[in-house]
Design an enzyme around this catalytic site. Structure first.
Site, mmCIF file in Angstrom:
data_model
loop_
_atom_site.group_PDB
_atom_site.id
_atom_site.type_symbol
_atom_site.label_atom_id
_atom_site.label_comp_id
_atom_site.label_asym_id
_atom_site.label_seq_id
_atom_site.Cartn_x
_atom_site.Cartn_y
_atom_site.Cartn_z
ATOM 1 N N CYS A 15 -3.771 -1.021 -2.308
ATOM 2 C CA CYS A 15 -4.050 0.402 -2.542
ATOM 3 C C CYS A 15 -4.964 0.560 -3.770
ATOM 4 C CB CYS A 15 -2.720 1.102 -2.795
ATOM 5 S SG CYS A 15 -2.851 2.836 -3.182
ATOM 6 N N ASN A 16 -6.059 1.269 -3.594
ATOM 7 C CA ASN A 16 -6.974 1.481 -4.723
ATOM 8 C C ASN A 16 -6.337 2.325 -5.811
ATOM 9 O OD1 ASN A 16 -9.983 0.592 -4.137
ATOM 10 N ND2 ASN A 16 -9.009 1.148 -2.212
ATOM 11 N N THR A 17 -5.595 3.342 -5.388
ATOM 12 C CA THR A 17 -4.986 4.238 -6.370
ATOM 13 C C THR A 17 -3.995 3.459 -7.239
ATOM 14 O OG1 THR A 17 -5.229 6.009 -4.746
ATOM 15 C CG2 THR A 17 -3.807 6.457 -6.624
ATOM 16 N N ASP A 22 0.861 -1.187 0.000
ATOM 17 C CA ASP A 22 0.000 0.000 0.000
ATOM 18 C C ASP A 22 0.896 1.235 0.000
ATOM 19 O OD1 ASP A 22 -2.413 1.534 0.142
ATOM 20 O OD2 ASP A 22 -1.968 1.918 2.241
ATOM 21 N N SER A 23 0.288 2.366 -0.350
ATOM 22 C CA SER A 23 1.030 3.622 -0.316
ATOM 23 C C SER A 23 1.404 4.010 1.119
ATOM 24 C CB SER A 23 0.184 4.718 -0.957
ATOM 25 O OG SER A 23 -1.079 4.762 -0.322
ATOM 26 N N HIS A 26 -8.059 3.663 3.576
ATOM 27 C CA HIS A 26 -8.134 4.401 4.843
ATOM 28 C C HIS A 26 -9.545 4.524 5.410
ATOM 29 C CE1 HIS A 26 -4.132 5.410 3.688
ATOM 30 N NE2 HIS A 26 -3.962 6.282 4.668
ATOM 31 N N TYR A 68 -0.667 8.689 -2.567
ATOM 32 C CA TYR A 68 -0.608 8.502 -4.009
ATOM 33 C C TYR A 68 -1.825 9.133 -4.692
ATOM 34 C CZ TYR A 68 3.004 4.757 -3.789
ATOM 35 O OH TYR A 68 4.147 4.020 -3.619
ATOM 36 N N GLY A 69 -2.871 9.350 -3.877
ATOM 37 C CA GLY A 69 -4.202 9.657 -4.409
ATOM 38 C C GLY A 69 -4.342 10.878 -5.299
ATOM 39 N N CYS A 90 -11.284 2.993 -0.596
ATOM 40 C CA CYS A 90 -9.988 3.540 -0.210
ATOM 41 C C CYS A 90 -9.579 2.811 1.065
ATOM 42 C CB CYS A 90 -10.088 5.042 0.053
ATOM 43 S SG CYS A 90 -8.536 5.733 0.668
HETATM 44 N N1 DGL Z 1 -4.081 3.699 -0.315
HETATM 45 C C1 DGL Z 1 -4.755 4.739 -1.042
HETATM 46 C C2 DGL Z 1 -6.013 4.180 -1.709
HETATM 47 O O1 DGL Z 1 -6.561 3.185 -1.290
HETATM 48 C C3 DGL Z 1 -5.121 5.892 -0.178
HETATM 49 C C4 DGL Z 1 -3.936 6.684 0.270
HETATM 50 C C5 DGL Z 1 -3.245 7.400 -0.859
HETATM 51 O O2 DGL Z 1 -3.817 8.343 -1.443
HETATM 52 O O3 DGL Z 1 -2.129 7.014 -1.148
HETATM 53 O O4 DGL Z 1 -6.461 4.748 -2.678
#
Ligand code: DGL
Length: 272
Positions: free
Chosen positions: A69-71, A6-7, A190, A38-39, A188
């Site tokens: 991580c979704n991004t 993950d980021s 978080h 990363y978003g 996301c």
């Molecule tokens: N892990 C990122 C996501 O799920 C959220 C945090 C980020 O923006 O890096 O999109």
């Protein structure tokens, strides 16, 4: 080992569910905390960072990597699967978080209207809409970017009264797009930290889905369907946590995401 990337901290919410579902495997978690979030970053940068992380986890001996991580899943996974893996590690696998989530919402919605809360990059990528269209063209996804939430959570300010106001505004903007939404996906890593706040301000007929349990269940299915991958995974129930930024802070905040205390090690990824 199974690598989980993950980021930052957020993927620990996903790792937590995976470990509960599949406790016997060895896990290596990598959080790129030095470069989070990363978003709001460009596709080129997200791809570059994600590829470095995947490469790093492969070098550590991971045969299977879950990009929590979704991004990164929305912006980099397809290229990693189609261009990078076949050339460098054709026998290893990298899975993402978008496809399993989309399968789950498609099974759950009856109104065929799904709400999605995510980072700006995920919304702009259209990855969720593309994936849902492959499964079922009659389902509409309504998206709302929530750029303020990751920085608030990263700062440990989830209990600040302003957080509740911001969540309410994002939800209002989402439900203003369509009142028939019956499923809300927290897309996301978080956002599960704010689950109770989302729940307080979401109509009671709407099902709120977190991704950790979804990914864990789908990973279990995947391993059953792919014994050739499963066979390569070691099973000593170890968990190793790596971060690219100060590990003391990581350990403190990680507790909120993982639910138990951890000890992380500092590693570095080369600058792009
Ligand atoms: N892990 C990122 C996501 O799920 C959220 C945090 C980020 O923006 O890096 O999109």
């Amino acid at each position: 080992m199974i690598g989980v990337f993950d980021s930052g901290f957020g993927g620990l919410t996903v790792l937590k569910s995976i470990v509960q579902e599949l406790p016997e495997y060895d896990y290596l978690y990598l959080g790129d905390n030095a470069r989070v979030p990363y978003g709001g970053r460009s596709e080129r940068i997200v791809y570059g960072f994600t590829r470095q992380a995947v490469d790093f986890l492969f070098k550590q001996g991971c045969h299977l990597i879950v990009i929590a991580c979704n991004t990164a899943s929305a912006r980099a996974l397809r290229r990693i699967q189609q261009e990078y893996l076949p050339k460098t590690h054709p026998e290893r696998r990298v899975l993402g978080i978008v496809r399993p989530s989309v399968e789950e919402v498609a099974e759950g919605t009856t109104s065929n209207r799904v709400g999605l809360l995510a980072t700006e990059m995920v919304v702009a990528s259209g990855a969720y809409i593309r994936e849902i269209n492959k499964l079922n063209l009659s389902i509409d996804i309504f998206q709302q970017a929530c750029p303020l939430l990751v920085p608030i959570i990263e700062a440990g300010e989830q209990d600040w009264e302003g957080t509740e106001m911001i969540v309410k505004r994002y939800l209002r903007e989402l439900f203003d797009q369509n009142e028939g939404i019956d499923t809300l996906l927290l897309a996301c890593t978080h956002y599960p930290i704010l689950y109770q706040i989302f729940e307080r301000h979401t109509p009671s007929n709407v099902t709120i889905l977190e991704q950790g349990p979804i990914v864990a269940k789908k990973l279990k299915d995947y391993l059953l369907r792919h014994p050739e991958i499963e066979r390569r995974l070691t099973k000593s129930a170890t968990r190793v946590f790596l971060t690219t930024d100060i590990s003391e802070r990581f350990d403190r905040i990680a507790r909120i995401f993982y639910g138990e205390s951890i000890q992380s090690k500092l590693v570095s990824l080369e600058p792009l």
